[in-house]
Design an enzyme around this catalytic site. Sequence first.
Site, mmCIF file in Angstrom:
data_model
loop_
_atom_site.group_PDB
_atom_site.id
_atom_site.type_symbol
_atom_site.label_atom_id
_atom_site.label_comp_id
_atom_site.label_asym_id
_atom_site.label_seq_id
_atom_site.Cartn_x
_atom_site.Cartn_y
_atom_site.Cartn_z
ATOM 1 N N ASP A 1 -7.412 -4.984 8.504
ATOM 2 C CA ASP A 1 -7.075 -3.641 8.015
ATOM 3 C C ASP A 1 -6.976 -3.570 6.477
ATOM 4 O O ASP A 1 -6.133 -2.850 5.803
ATOM 5 C CB ASP A 1 -5.788 -2.945 8.519
ATOM 6 C CG ASP A 1 -4.551 -3.826 8.467
ATOM 7 O OD1 ASP A 1 -4.841 -4.928 7.830
ATOM 8 O OD2 ASP A 1 -3.595 -3.584 8.868
ATOM 9 N N GLU B 1 0.661 -1.344 -0.024
ATOM 10 C CA GLU B 1 0.168 -0.037 -0.088
ATOM 11 C C GLU B 1 0.775 1.309 -0.004
ATOM 12 O O GLU B 1 1.932 1.295 0.507
ATOM 13 C CB GLU B 1 -0.942 -0.087 1.234
ATOM 14 C CG GLU B 1 -1.745 -1.213 1.309
ATOM 15 C CD GLU B 1 -2.471 -1.433 2.694
ATOM 16 O OE1 GLU B 1 -3.799 -1.736 2.687
ATOM 17 O OE2 GLU B 1 -1.949 -1.117 3.610
#
Length: 345
Positions: free
Chosen positions: A230, A58
Amino acid sequence: MRRTIYLDLEGMARLVAEVGLVPMLRTLTDRLRDDYARWEAFQKCPRTANHSPLGVVELMPISDDRLFTFKFVNGHPQNPKAGLPTVMAFGALAEMETGWPLLLSEMTLLTGIRTAATSALAARYMARPDAQSMAMIGNGAQSEFQILAFHHLLGIEEFRLFDIDPAATQKLLRNLGEIPGVRLVRCESTAEAVRGADIVTTSTADKAYATILTPEMIEPGMHLNAIGGDCPGKTELAPQILEKARVVAEYLPQSRIEGEIQQMPESFEALELWQLVRGEAPGRSAPDEVTVFDSVGFSLEDFSALCLVHGEAEKRELGEVLDLMPQDRDVKDLYGLLQSARVTS
Ligand code: NAD
């Protein structure tokens, strides 16, 4: 001359040792509060995520009118089997006026610190003020930072530990076993650890819709600090828990994709942390209310952490100075850089 400071793992560990981990957690929590309070000052977006069957990579950018930061972070729950951490990160801080990078830094350690500071900040508004005990489910890399933040910033004294990997709990006991005022209790199951706890922190790693906490484990007045779910397809709480709780997220456009609330319809109502910090919404409305901080990690937290680290590194003259960008020469003559290194073909 503008400088770019480089902090590697050793440099960050030295900086934390000089500042002190607990003072750093305190200062960062205050800084997070102040940055969350000026929510509209930030250009923000959900992070980008590139998925593989085993994990995710990410990028997390954010800026205010003066400074820009980004973090590169991964999440690969199987990594420890290959001798790598589940979560690894690095990032940069740059001037908005020129784009000049001021800091290039390791952020694996820094993520542990900033996540714990963020959890403590949310719990200040959401946990019952008389909370004394916390269950720590998942005793991996994040766990010591979480325990230290909840002990020193919220006065929690008893921590009830459970991990499916007994070696992880053993490591935690080894690392924090001697801290005065901290009582660590090893438990045989999640249910045993959670029973009677005022706060429950879930910090497990599994790329699955896991149900670490199920409705029958939840007691009135508990605060759940859910940090392990998450990314899409990676959760820790049964959805029935969310239905009955006050839920606070960091940034809803990202949390609806990645957080526990990915399991809920788009119409599900949740608050954002900045609303609590600014006093625009209460973190808890009654002593017996169940509260959930649905944390996924937001770029603003990395912004606060990198700004703090840059200031400390400058003040203490820590880190190396990197020769990363051209300056103070005919900068339109990029080709000339090659010639000065005698690159001819
Ligand atoms: P880690 O791999 O070091 O530790 C995770 C631990 O969870 C392991 O010890 C594992 O044995 C344990 N575990 C897995 N399934 C379990 C279960 N069913 N019951 C009990 N224990 C279980 O990972 P970490 O760096 O400590 O991170 C933990 C989680 O937190 C990860 O999912 C990571 O992505 C997430 N994380 C979130 C944030 C945030 O800001 N919210 C920040 C960092 C990490």
